[in-house]
Scaffold this motif. Structure first.
Motif, PDB file in Angstrom:
ATOM      1  N   ARG A 232     -32.656 -26.094   3.474  1.00  0.00           N
ATOM      2  CA  ARG A 232     -33.326 -24.843   3.833  1.00  0.00           C
ATOM      3  C   ARG A 232     -34.722 -24.782   3.199  1.00  0.00           C
ATOM      4  O   ARG A 232     -35.666 -24.255   3.801  1.00  0.00           O
ATOM      5  CB  ARG A 232     -32.480 -23.639   3.414  1.00  0.00           C
ATOM      6  N   SER A 254     -28.953 -29.871  10.201  1.00  0.00           N
ATOM      7  CA  SER A 254     -28.970 -28.572   9.516  1.00  0.00           C
ATOM      8  C   SER A 254     -30.397 -28.198   9.138  1.00  0.00           C
ATOM      9  O   SER A 254     -30.759 -27.014   9.145  1.00  0.00           O
ATOM     10  CB  SER A 254     -28.081 -28.604   8.272  1.00  0.00           C
ATOM     11  N   ARG A 257     -31.881 -26.863  12.304  1.00  0.00           N
ATOM     12  CA  ARG A 257     -31.396 -25.511  12.602  1.00  0.00           C
ATOM     13  C   ARG A 257     -32.074 -24.472  11.713  1.00  0.00           C
ATOM     14  O   ARG A 257     -32.431 -23.378  12.176  1.00  0.00           O
ATOM     15  CB  ARG A 257     -29.879 -25.460  12.444  1.00  0.00           C
ATOM     16  N   ARG A 258     -32.249 -24.804  10.426  1.00  0.00           N
ATOM     17  CA  ARG A 258     -32.930 -23.857   9.533  1.00  0.00           C
ATOM     18  C   ARG A 258     -34.388 -23.685   9.943  1.00  0.00           C
ATOM     19  O   ARG A 258     -34.935 -22.577   9.862  1.00  0.00           O
ATOM     20  CB  ARG A 258     -32.850 -24.333   8.084  1.00  0.00           C
ATOM     21  N   GLN A 260     -35.521 -23.843  12.959  1.00  0.00           N
ATOM     22  CA  GLN A 260     -35.491 -22.947  14.118  1.00  0.00           C
ATOM     23  C   GLN A 260     -35.361 -21.493  13.676  1.00  0.00           C
ATOM     24  O   GLN A 260     -36.076 -20.613  14.153  1.00  0.00           O
ATOM     25  CB  GLN A 260     -34.312 -23.297  15.024  1.00  0.00           C
ATOM     26  N   GLU A 261     -34.424 -21.234  12.754  1.00  0.00           N
ATOM     27  CA  GLU A 261     -34.205 -19.874  12.277  1.00  0.00           C
ATOM     28  C   GLU A 261     -35.448 -19.292  11.615  1.00  0.00           C
ATOM     29  O   GLU A 261     -35.673 -18.083  11.657  1.00  0.00           O
ATOM     30  CB  GLU A 261     -33.039 -19.867  11.279  1.00  0.00           C
ATOM     31  N   LEU A 262     -36.254 -20.155  11.007  1.00  0.00           N
ATOM     32  CA  LEU A 262     -37.457 -19.719  10.303  1.00  0.00           C
ATOM     33  C   LEU A 262     -38.699 -19.732  11.195  1.00  0.00           C
ATOM     34  O   LEU A 262     -39.818 -19.541  10.718  1.00  0.00           O
ATOM     35  CB  LEU A 262     -37.692 -20.621   9.087  1.00  0.00           C
ATOM     36  N   ASN A 263     -38.480 -19.962  12.502  1.00  0.00           N
ATOM     37  CA  ASN A 263     -39.577 -20.023  13.473  1.00  0.00           C
ATOM     38  C   ASN A 263     -40.582 -21.121  13.148  1.00  0.00           C
ATOM     39  O   ASN A 263     -41.790 -20.974  13.381  1.00  0.00           O
ATOM     40  CB  ASN A 263     -40.297 -18.662  13.561  1.00  0.00           C
TER      41      ASN A 263
END
Length: 382
Positions: A232, A254, A257-258, A260-263
């Motif tokens: 992360r 992973s 994916r993190r 992506q979540e953080l733009n």
């Protein structure tokens, strides 16, 4: 306002020592600690734990608090700082000039502090950085792509970040180092721990030419969960993440994916469709979770300045035959292969053109170096 009433203002040094203590007490990414630190000083949390008290924000039961209090009695923050300073390192906290402000995007999961070993300002390095990650047991293709990609990015002034693991991580670091570029390794252990052992020399080189970064204090060793938590920080620290090779259950996904979540920009490199180690990347791209990239120019197009870091348009170079006009191309195609060629009359029938036009086109083709005359026959120059 401090718990229990008014108290003397907390100095920056007290806050730094308190955060050092917290890195010994809690695993990275603790939401309870994150909620506390977003509204109160770390000093107050340490004092609360030392006194055996509790607070609703912590959501910790008495048994857990008792364990933390016992561990706190064994913590020696000044000794930890001295240990790192002796290696030439430092401990960063929010508010420091070198602290990367983009880590605030992690909200309650933001790092308590960062242990850093190496040269340069982490904040400035992170402003122009990209994570290159992938499988530990990568193929020769994956290692080659990661090395070449990292080298090309470093040559263009980008900082290559990865996790110093075997496989793609190591290849990315080596690619950046090979061209004299800057690289940052975000570790799942203390910055004084050489893990994995097989990469000891690589990690030493990164500490001298780049930076080692970790949330964990000196002497701490990695475990399965720390690798996932480390990802992360890698995703938040950089402008984007490139996954070179990854199986469907790869830990490298992973990080994507993190990101992506953080733009952040998420990118993937296509591999052989028969390779299981590329299946995870392919699924990521196919599902719209990543942009397909094939070289450094395409990566920079994603993470660079809008309109300023565009790659040159891909153009195929035309062959000389492609530039011929239609009639000349018809005549050239009508000439049979082989050394004998054919006379003008036969070529006129083959091309369905008048004989005088065929003769004109043949002389034009001769001047361009496509054909030559052999008596009454015309043949192609090979």
């Amino acid at each position: 306002m401090p718990l229990g009433g008014a108290a003397a203002p907390v100095t920056p040094e007290q806050e730094r020592l308190a955060r050092v203590a917290l890195t010994r007490l809690f695993e990275p990414g603790s939401a309870a600690v994150g909620r506390w630190l977003r509204s109160r000083p770390a000093v107050e949390l340490v004092e609360l734990l030392r006194g055996g008290g509790t607070h609703r924000e912590l959501r910790l039961d008495q048994q857990r608090l008792a364990v933390l209090r016992e561990r706190l009695a064994l913590v020696d923050p000044p000794a930890d700082l001295e240990r790192l300073h002796s290696l030439g390192g430092r401990f960063l906290v929010p508010g420091d000039a070198e602290w990367p402000s983009q880590l605030a995007d992690l909200a309650d999961a933001a790092p308590i502090g960062l242990w850093v070993l190496g040269t340069g300002s982490l904040r400035l390095l992170a402003l122009r950085s990209v994570a290159v990650v992938g499988a530990r047991s990568c193929t020769a293709y994956g290692a080659h792509v990661a090395t070449e990609l990292a080298a090309a990015l470093a040559e263009r002034g980008w900082v290559v970040c990865s996790g110093a693991a075997y496989g793609v991580d190591a290849a990315a670091h080596r690619g950046a180092l090979a061209v004299g570029g800057m690289t940052v390794a975000v570790l799942a252990c203390g910055v004084d721990v050489r893990y994995p052992r097989g990469n000891s020399e690589l990690i030493r080189r990164i500490s001298e030419q780049g930076q080692l970064v970790s949330e964990l204090p000196p002497g701490e060793h990695p475990n399965r969960f720390r690798f996932v938590l480390r990802n992360r920080v890698l995703a938040a620290l950089t402008r984007g993440t490139v996954v070179v090779e990854a199986a469907p259950r790869s830990g490298a996904l992973s990080t994507a994916r993190r990101a992506q979540e953080l733009n952040r920009h998420t990118m993937g490199v296509c591999g052989p469709v028969t390779s299981e180690l590329s299946a995870g990347v392919h699924a990521l791209i196919r599902g719209g979770g990543a942009t397909l990239v094939t070289d450094a120019a395409e990566v920079i197009e994603q993470i660079g300045a809008i309109g300023a870091d565009l790659p040159p348009p891909a153009r195929s170079r035309p062959r000389p035959r492609d530039l011929l006009h239609h009639s000349a191309a018809l005549v050239l195609e009508a000439i049979p292969a082989g050394p004998l060629g054919a006379p003008v009359g036969e070529l006129a029938l083959r091309a369905a053109l008048p004989a005088d036009q065929v003769l004109k086109e043949l002389y034009e083709l001769c001047s361009l170096g496509f054909v030559q005359r052999a008596g009454s026959h015309w043949r192609v120059i090979r």
